[in-house]
Design an enzyme around this catalytic site. Sequence first.
Site, PDB file in Angstrom:
ATOM      1  N   SER A 171     -11.248  -2.282   5.201  1.00 42.91           N
ATOM      2  CA  SER A 171      -9.868  -1.889   4.982  1.00 42.91           C
ATOM      3  C   SER A 171      -9.228  -1.464   6.302  1.00 42.91           C
ATOM      4  CB  SER A 171      -9.815  -0.711   3.993  1.00 42.91           C
ATOM      5  OG  SER A 171      -8.516  -0.179   3.914  1.00 42.91           O
ATOM      6  N   SER A 172      -7.899  -1.485   6.325  1.00 44.10           N
ATOM      7  CA  SER A 172      -7.158  -0.953   7.470  1.00 44.10           C
ATOM      8  C   SER A 172      -6.558   0.420   7.173  1.00 44.10           C
ATOM      9  CB  SER A 172      -6.033  -1.922   7.860  1.00 44.10           C
ATOM     10  OG  SER A 172      -6.551  -3.143   8.321  1.00 44.10           O
ATOM     11  N   THR A 207       0.886  -1.150   0.000  1.00 39.16           N
ATOM     12  CA  THR A 207       0.000   0.000   0.000  1.00 39.16           C
ATOM     13  C   THR A 207       0.927   1.203   0.000  1.00 39.16           C
ATOM     14  OG1 THR A 207      -1.655  -1.240   1.268  1.00 39.16           O
ATOM     15  CG2 THR A 207      -1.839   1.136   1.374  1.00 39.16           C
ATOM     16  N   ASN A 246      -3.645  -3.881  -2.636  1.00 40.59           N
ATOM     17  CA  ASN A 246      -3.637  -4.930  -1.618  1.00 40.59           C
ATOM     18  C   ASN A 246      -2.264  -5.571  -1.525  1.00 40.59           C
ATOM     19  OD1 ASN A 246      -4.785  -6.316   0.536  1.00 40.59           O
ATOM     20  ND2 ASN A 246      -5.468  -8.008  -0.740  1.00 40.59           N
ATOM     21  N   ASP A 302      -9.771  -9.008   1.059  1.00 41.55           N
ATOM     22  CA  ASP A 302     -10.098  -8.212   2.240  1.00 41.55           C
ATOM     23  C   ASP A 302     -11.526  -8.444   2.719  1.00 41.55           C
ATOM     24  OD1 ASP A 302      -7.662  -7.137   2.720  1.00 41.55           O
ATOM     25  OD2 ASP A 302      -8.112  -5.115   2.029  1.00 41.55           O
ATOM     26  N   THR A 309      -4.018   1.618  -2.511  1.00 39.85           N
ATOM     27  CA  THR A 309      -3.457   0.267  -2.519  1.00 39.85           C
ATOM     28  C   THR A 309      -3.992  -0.573  -3.668  1.00 39.85           C
ATOM     29  OG1 THR A 309      -3.095  -1.679  -1.116  1.00 39.85           O
ATOM     30  CG2 THR A 309      -5.264  -0.659  -1.011  1.00 39.85           C
TER      31      THR A 309
END
Length: 566
Positions: free
Chosen positions: A437-438, A366, A386, A408, A384
């Site tokens: 998502s983070s 990312t 991923n 994800d 991103t």
Amino acid sequence: MTVAFVPLAFGQSPSSASTPATHPPGAAVASGHKLATEAGLQILREGGNAFDAAVAVSSTLSVVEPISSGLGGGGFFLLHDAASGKDVMIDARETAPESAKPEAYLDKDGKLDPNKAVNGPWSAGIPGLPAALVELATKHGKLPLKTSLAPAIKIASEGFPVYARMARGYAQRREVMERYPGTREVYLRGGKPIAEGDLFKQPELAHTLQLLADKGHDGFYKGETAKKLIAGVKQAGGKWTAEELANYQVKQRTPIVFDYKGWKITTVPPPSSGGIALASMLQILEGYDLKSMDAAHRTHLVVEAMRRAYRDRTFFLGDPDFTEVPQRVLLSKDYALGLRSTINPEKATPSDLLSGKPTPLEDDETTHFSIIDSEGNRVGATQTVNLLYGSGLIPKGTGVLLNDEMDDFALKPGTPNAFGVMGYEANAPKPGKRPLSSMTPTFMDNADKAIVLGTPGGSRIITMVLLGILGYDDGLSAQEVAALPRYHHQWLPDLIEAETGTFDEATVKSLEAMGHKLKLPGDTAAGGRGSSHVWGNLQTVEWDKRTNTLSGGSDPRNEVGSAAVE
């Protein structure tokens, strides 16, 4: 990594007045590649604002960091408009195609098929980044889209030198990437893979970017590019439709805002899990005097906050357009107080003692960049594809490397994804749904400072941003924050992971005496998914209003990152 400092704009010098300045003395840009940082500064010099610069930085990163992001991916853009004082998040997360039903990702035994989840056409969601670039330019910027995309188009056409991380990443993903004719055409030179120092040209990507510049949203999601994307996905065995491409739209979402010890924290809402987890962790930690503690006790309490936030992430968070996220409760200081009351200040809480079922209640592959302009506008953006090089699939003739964001989703409830995090029904795939998502671009504000920060790092993103916020609260400079050593806990597996050199021997022994299990670089005895020597690529900019000075921090772990002030 280079950190460049150039003269302040308009001949201004830093102010020593005690009254906070109302406008920055110039602009600051920090990104994962010096060519992207320079592209942002170029657009600012041409009269653009932070949002125009964001188009230039984002699109250039899409050219020079294919290992991390690109037009075939998505992202979150946190914006602060100085004139109105308003903040907004542009959600450009990918969406699940209609064909992406959970059963499509299971093998004949009903288990998750990891190859389908992370490689090739079934792993790819409908890209969101091109729509975000159009949105930034048309609704927030000053310059035409084609002006802000010009640096990226030029670099894609003329090429740039392949750097070590890019070549290493290709070596790791080579087998997958070379399955697809379109990818081979871009990454093989005379039958040989890219190598460090090669001039890497992407004429097809330049053409795709030019169509986007000329026709806006329709230049990517309809017409020539869309037809090639659909054909490439079909040729590789997947299925996208013209309708779901044409109908993709970004969403504007209201950021999460909360206070931490005098700081106003503005961060991202679902479908990012980052904002809620960050609020939970910091509101747990505000009950402690972390600055007065020894390293072991401070780490212990931070880890316990991480553990509880990631447990909630697993069960409750997903796309708010499809899932009822109990955001009000999860952001409540009373809820944080309840979580804090379960922490023993001297002993670790085993993760299996925290409920493994939902309880009733009333998110290196990312990249991130941070921008402040001379008007005080700010952008924090994390984007991103991923995993390394996303799905590995480039539909022929597009130059667009597709993401593998379907991983994800909770493709099989209770089964960990590539980052070792699990999910349940709240994050199950459905057509048009956005995966959890983070990514956690974040603003920090108080009377004296305005800060933008963020980082890549998969499930570790949230904890790296947490440590960055705590570093700024400790009084560290932007560059010191970017260089902070990092550690992480995500509920399951029940391990503290850490970079090389994060803890001294005494701290490790103290943490182990409290009942913590540690996974350190080189340690093969513990379980879990392993621990890399270094993580992330944090990029941050800071405006000190008291001295009216700007500074930037670019992660020293990244050999091509750059922060510049002018």
